[in-house]
Design a protein around this motif. Structure first.
Motif, mmCIF file in Angstrom:
data_model
loop_
_atom_site.group_PDB
_atom_site.id
_atom_site.type_symbol
_atom_site.label_atom_id
_atom_site.label_comp_id
_atom_site.label_asym_id
_atom_site.label_seq_id
_atom_site.Cartn_x
_atom_site.Cartn_y
_atom_site.Cartn_z
ATOM 1 N N PHE A 9 0.832 -1.207 0.000
ATOM 2 C CA PHE A 9 0.000 0.000 0.000
ATOM 3 C C PHE A 9 0.866 1.256 0.000
ATOM 4 O O PHE A 9 0.618 2.209 -0.744
ATOM 5 C CB PHE A 9 -0.907 -0.032 1.231
ATOM 6 C CG PHE A 9 -1.650 1.246 1.493
ATOM 7 C CD1 PHE A 9 -2.672 1.666 0.661
ATOM 8 C CD2 PHE A 9 -1.330 2.033 2.592
ATOM 9 C CE1 PHE A 9 -3.367 2.843 0.906
ATOM 10 C CE2 PHE A 9 -2.011 3.212 2.843
ATOM 11 C CZ PHE A 9 -3.036 3.616 1.999
ATOM 12 N N GLU A 10 1.915 1.260 0.834
ATOM 13 C CA GLU A 10 2.813 2.412 0.897
ATOM 14 C C GLU A 10 3.519 2.629 -0.438
ATOM 15 O O GLU A 10 3.654 3.761 -0.911
ATOM 16 C CB GLU A 10 3.837 2.219 2.015
ATOM 17 C CG GLU A 10 3.241 2.298 3.419
ATOM 18 C CD GLU A 10 4.223 1.886 4.486
ATOM 19 O OE1 GLU A 10 5.410 1.636 4.154
ATOM 20 O OE2 GLU A 10 3.820 1.784 5.664
ATOM 21 N N ARG A 11 3.967 1.521 -1.057
ATOM 22 C CA ARG A 11 4.640 1.637 -2.359
ATOM 23 C C ARG A 11 3.684 2.174 -3.417
ATOM 24 O O ARG A 11 4.052 3.026 -4.228
ATOM 25 C CB ARG A 11 5.191 0.278 -2.802
ATOM 26 C CG ARG A 11 6.357 -0.234 -1.981
ATOM 27 C CD ARG A 11 7.078 -1.371 -2.708
ATOM 28 N NE ARG A 11 6.209 -2.482 -3.035
ATOM 29 C CZ ARG A 11 5.964 -3.499 -2.219
ATOM 30 N NH1 ARG A 11 6.531 -3.530 -1.019
ATOM 31 N NH2 ARG A 11 5.176 -4.480 -2.599
ATOM 32 N N LEU A 12 2.446 1.675 -3.402
ATOM 33 C CA LEU A 12 1.464 2.124 -4.390
ATOM 34 C C LEU A 12 1.178 3.614 -4.234
ATOM 35 O O LEU A 12 1.195 4.358 -5.221
ATOM 36 C CB LEU A 12 0.170 1.323 -4.236
ATOM 37 C CG LEU A 12 -1.015 1.798 -5.091
ATOM 38 C CD1 LEU A 12 -0.677 1.707 -6.574
ATOM 39 C CD2 LEU A 12 -2.265 0.988 -4.776
ATOM 40 N N ASN A 13 0.908 4.062 -3.009
ATOM 41 C CA ASN A 13 0.616 5.481 -2.803
ATOM 42 C C ASN A 13 1.790 6.366 -3.170
ATOM 43 O O ASN A 13 1.624 7.457 -3.724
ATOM 44 C CB ASN A 13 0.192 5.728 -1.352
ATOM 45 C CG ASN A 13 -1.326 5.736 -1.187
ATOM 46 O OD1 ASN A 13 -2.060 5.612 -2.165
ATOM 47 N ND2 ASN A 13 -1.790 5.887 0.033
ATOM 48 N N ALA A 14 3.011 5.895 -2.875
ATOM 49 C CA ALA A 14 4.211 6.680 -3.222
ATOM 50 C C ALA A 14 4.328 6.816 -4.738
ATOM 51 O O ALA A 14 4.607 7.914 -5.258
ATOM 52 C CB ALA A 14 5.456 6.022 -2.642
ATOM 53 N N SER A 15 4.104 5.726 -5.449
ATOM 54 C CA SER A 15 4.208 5.781 -6.916
ATOM 55 C C SER A 15 3.079 6.606 -7.513
ATOM 56 O O SER A 15 3.279 7.331 -8.494
ATOM 57 C CB SER A 15 4.205 4.363 -7.505
ATOM 58 O OG SER A 15 2.984 3.700 -7.221
ATOM 59 N N GLN A 16 1.887 6.530 -6.911
ATOM 60 C CA GLN A 16 0.766 7.343 -7.392
ATOM 61 C C GLN A 16 1.042 8.830 -7.198
ATOM 62 O O GLN A 16 0.756 9.644 -8.070
ATOM 63 C CB GLN A 16 -0.519 6.952 -6.650
ATOM 64 C CG GLN A 16 -1.072 5.586 -7.009
ATOM 65 C CD GLN A 16 -1.689 5.551 -8.391
ATOM 66 O OE1 GLN A 16 -1.060 5.112 -9.348
ATOM 67 N NE2 GLN A 16 -2.906 6.028 -8.517
ATOM 68 N N ALA A 17 1.613 9.162 -6.034
ATOM 69 C CA ALA A 17 1.911 10.572 -5.741
ATOM 70 C C ALA A 17 2.952 11.120 -6.710
ATOM 71 O O ALA A 17 2.881 12.285 -7.119
ATOM 72 C CB ALA A 17 2.399 10.704 -4.302
ATOM 73 N N GLU A 18 3.923 10.288 -7.082
ATOM 74 C CA GLU A 18 4.991 10.734 -7.981
ATOM 75 C C GLU A 18 4.449 11.169 -9.339
ATOM 76 O O GLU A 18 4.975 12.101 -9.961
ATOM 77 C CB GLU A 18 6.015 9.611 -8.181
ATOM 78 C CG GLU A 18 6.962 9.436 -7.002
ATOM 79 C CD GLU A 18 7.944 8.298 -7.239
ATOM 80 O OE1 GLU A 18 7.978 7.775 -8.377
ATOM 81 O OE2 GLU A 18 8.673 7.940 -6.298
#
Length: 809
Positions: free
Chosen positions: A193-202
């Motif tokens: 979940f953390e990886r997904l949100n980080a990539s989405q934010a980028e």
């Protein structure tokens, strides 16, 4: 119809309408507007009313069905065996009542004063917080995937479930039934979940509120390529239709499925009787935050399959299974007001004042709103009904606004123009992004009071930080004591602590004769800090304990730290240009210079000062310096070409050893010699023009010479004599400590690792070398396991230290 019945009928209608709306948002839109605990309360109220008035029960009541409607974008799937929900237990007595009901239904002895009667075996597993799905296998091959939908009709998500990596497309082994419908939960781990949100934010995409929403939104994408890119996982908890019974028990059935390649919970256990169930519930509850995924309770099922069949079903739930829920991590409450707090660096931060509500067993009346950008993102207004989340020891935070409950008199949240503490102006910060040859200025998310140490709040927080255990470690100066000293006018800066007299503090609240003398002794004892502690204690923005250690270890003296130019500081590991400018600006500030001067005048003697760190001293090259000048269009490869050509031409001129003799001046001469420079290969025309423009600009050329002169003064210029580097055994490695160590404290363990050259980080990532886990290790251990990072217990860690000649004492 009596008044009582009319009122009940009206309330039942209201509850059904509201629950139907929430079902639609939860199951169809994947946009729940209330927490699960609030939904459960509404559902229980409806159940109670319908139990009192059975004549008002209708087939379309939410109590008679599950979930919501299928999305029209997907094909419909009719479940041969309905996908039912589970009844809930919220208290221990609810679970005991369930056990009594099971024993009565099976005709088992209920026990008396002399014994507990016949005990029922139950399967136990965590209740994952994801999306329920069914997977249909025919002849061992996956032929269909479907959501639960309304329990009778779901959505065909076959293409998407095939992208989930732990879902077998073909069953392993042999012996599986010709028709086998596997049911379970699709979820997302916290790390995923953390990886997904980080990539989405980028990429400026949508970020998700929690792993459950992320999993549901990912699984129900019309484009299966998007689903394939998401870190989804599947965990089986039971069966639907099947042409043959795999085993006689629930646990046996799941273990059999596991042999066919179907993932099941690693926490699956068999309990003998209700007391074992309660023990399992407590154990999982204690370990909840250490699991790699979110759970909201525990599911207990009668283990014997024949007993399950005998007990049967209600309209929407089985008689043989129950979910024992944990105290809710999310709750609804009212936002009464938003106040603004002033921190150590002057940041003016919004804090939500709430109508007190119990979340995860703790009464919450305040929650963080982070900053004004978050307030805008949430769209929160004073008077709103909001969802509050509290997970473990994490500070409660406002997660979502229930917009449909917004009152007519709701007020916007406005940043104060004057500091609420000192009355100074409040200004929005600016973000300066520095890249090749240019600076981009934009508005930051933080507002700051400009009063600095004239602001009592900033002064108090700065001194609290200065005296803290990891900084100057002055015992006896807690927050209340610091506030009192500031309010009495006895302390106006950290340096004033070292002028305090016995007569000034004795008699203050909390200070008798003995405690006053002890405080003065503690202040005197703090006068010999290490350089790293002192740097950290100063409270430089963006400089934490680790960066302070790097500054001290690399630069070796306070004088060099205070003088270092931003470009020189970027040679330090993990120090980027933004942090380098913060450090340089802090030491350029006249007020900060005065405070440091007063501290030294009042007896502070910094320890561990010495020479420049050998690795730091050896880190410079001519091409490296050219790259750090951030000349537009000049990348590292171009800088290397220019440096090599400069050295080559210097060698041809016969001026000694060109590698040591070369200077920035020589590069400037090369770039200004247009005829010679234009024929240089490997550097494009745009970069050549940028280099010529840079060195023709006196201001920028002089800045480059200033940086080079500092490298010379510090003894780190490529022309300086270098020490022989003795590599530390753990240099370049990143370790993480978690749990409570018993032979040594974590601080001691950290010092020993750093002495061996390792960096000790606070979180686990794919770059982590090793994790040392003591008793009580939680989410960090879980993440290490998920990422396959090596883990040592304390004894193995001590043995590893011994291999390097380091004692555990």
């Amino acid at each position: 119809m009596t008044d009582t019945l009319t009122a009940a009928a009206q309330r039942i209608l209201e509850l059904r309408t509201e629950l139907d709306a929430h079902n639609y948002r939860y199951y169809v839109l994947d946009e729940p507007s209330i927490p699960d605990a609030e939904y459960d309360r509404l559902f229980r109220e409806l159940q109670a009313l319908e139990a009192e008035h059975p004549e008002l029960v209708t087939p379309d009541s939410p109590t008679q069905r599950v979930g919501g409607e299928a999305l029209s974008a997907f094909g419909e799937v009719r479940h041969e065996v309905p996908m039912l929900s589970l009844g809930n237990a919220f208290e221990e007595e609810d679970l005991r009542a369930f056990d009594r009901s099971v024993r009565n239904g099976l005709g088992l002895q209920g026990g008396d004063l002399f014994g507990g009667g016949v005990e029922v075996e139950y399967s136990c597993e965590p209740k994952l917080d994801g999306l329920a799905v069914s997977l249909l296998y025919r002849d061992g091959k996956l032929v269909r995937g479907a959501t639960r939908g309304d329990g009778t009709t779901g959505e065909d998500i076959s293409v998407n479930v095939r992208t989930i990596r732990n879902v077998p497309l073909k069953l392993q082994g042999s012996g599986w039934p010709d028709v086998l419908e596997v049911r379970g939960e699709v979820f997302m781990s916290r790390a995923g979940f953390e990886r997904l949100n980080a990539s989405q934010a980028e990429v400026g995409g949508k970020t998700f509120a929690n792993p459950r929403n992320a999993a549901a939104g990912s699984l129900r994408q019309l484009d299966s390529k998007i689903t394939a890119s998401r870190p989804l996982e599947f965990c089986c908890y039971g069966l639907g239709q099947h042409s043959a019974e795999p085993a006689a028990t629930q646990v046996g059935m799941l273990e059999r499925l596991k042999t066919w390649g179907i993932p099941i919970s690693q926490e699956l256990k068999l309990a003998k009787g209700i007391e074992d169930c309660l023990a399992y519930y407590r154990d999982i509850g204690e370990r909840r935050m250490g699991l790699a995924y979110d759970i909201d309770g525990v599911v207990f099922k009668v283990n014997n399959i024949e007993d399950q069949q005998q007990l049967g079903f209600r309209a929407r739930t089985p008689h043989w299974a129950i979910a024992h829920k944990f105290p809710a991590m999310e709750e609804l409450t009212e936002l009464l007001d938003v106040e603004f707090q002033v921190g150590r660096t002057g940041a003016v931060t919004p804090v939500a004042r709430l109508k007190p509500v119990k979340v995860a067993g703790v009464t919450v009346s305040n929650a963080t709103l982070h900053n004004m950008d978050e307030v805008a993102r949430l769209g929160v207004m004073i008077g709103d009904t909001v969802i509050i989340r509290r997970a473990g020891d994490v500070i409660p935070q406002v997660m979502q606004v229930v917009s449909e409950r917004r009152p007519a008199d709701a007020r916007p949240v406005d940043v104060p123009q004057q500091c609420p503490v000192c009355g100074s102006a409040v200004e929005r910060t600016q973000l300066i992004k520095r890249s090749k040859g240019r600076e981009t200025v934009s508005e930051g998310a933080v507002y700051r009071c400009v009063g600095r140490l004239a602001c009592a709040a900033q002064l108090k927080q700065a001194i609290i930080h200065f005296v803290s255990r990891r900084a100057m470690d002055i015992e006896g100066l807690g927050e209340k004591s610091v506030e009192q000293l500031v309010d009495e006018g006895l302390v106006g800066s950290p340096a004033d602590l070292y002028t305090l007299q016995f007569e000034q503090i004795v008699g203050l609240e909390g200070f008798a004769e003995v405690s006053s003398r002890k405080l003065l002794e503690a202040i005197a004892d703090s006068k010999r800090p290490t350089l790293a502690r002192f740097i950290y204690a100063l409270g430089i923005p963006d400089v934490g304990e680790e960066t302070a250690k790097v500054l001290a270890r690399s630069l070796g003296s306070l004088q060099r730290v205070t003088q270092a130019l931003p470009e020189v500081l970027t040679y330090l590991p993990d120090v980027g240009l933004e942090v380098a400018h913060e450090i340089h600006s802090f030491f350029e500030d006249e007020h900060n210079q005065t405070v440091i001067q007063h501290l030294l005048e009042r007896g502070l003697q910094l320890q561990d000062q010495g020479e420049l760190g050998a690795e730091f001293a050896a880190s410079t090259t001519l091409d490296g310096l050219l790259d750090k000048l951030n000349i537009t269009s000049v990348a590292a490869t171009g800088a290397k070409k220019v440096a090599d050509e400069t050295i080559k031409r210097l060698a041809a001129s016969g001026e000694g050893k060109p590698e040591q003799a070369v200077r920035v001046q020589h590069v400037a001469e090369l770039c200004k010699d247009w005829l010679s420079f234009s024929v240089l290969k490997g550097v494009n025309e745009k970069a050549k023009q940028a280099l010529r423009d840079f060195f023709n600009d006196d201001g920028r050329f002089n800045k480059a010479k200033e940086i080079e002169q500092q490298l010379i003064d510090f003894g780190m210029h490529w022309s300086a004599e270098k020490k022989v580097l003795e590599g530390l055994p753990l240099a370049g490695q990143t370790w993480v400590l978690t749990g409570s160590l018993e032979v040594m404290s974590r601080d001691v363990a950290k010092d020993k690792l750093e002495a061996l050259g390792a960096k000790v980080a606070g979180s686990v990532s794919a770059k982590t070398t090793c994790v040392v886990a003591g008793p009580g290790a939680g989410s960090k251990l879980a993440k290490a396991t998920e990422l396959n990072v090596p883990v040592l217990d304390e004894q193995a860690f001590i043995a590893r230290l011994a291999d390097y000649g380091i004692s555990a004492e």
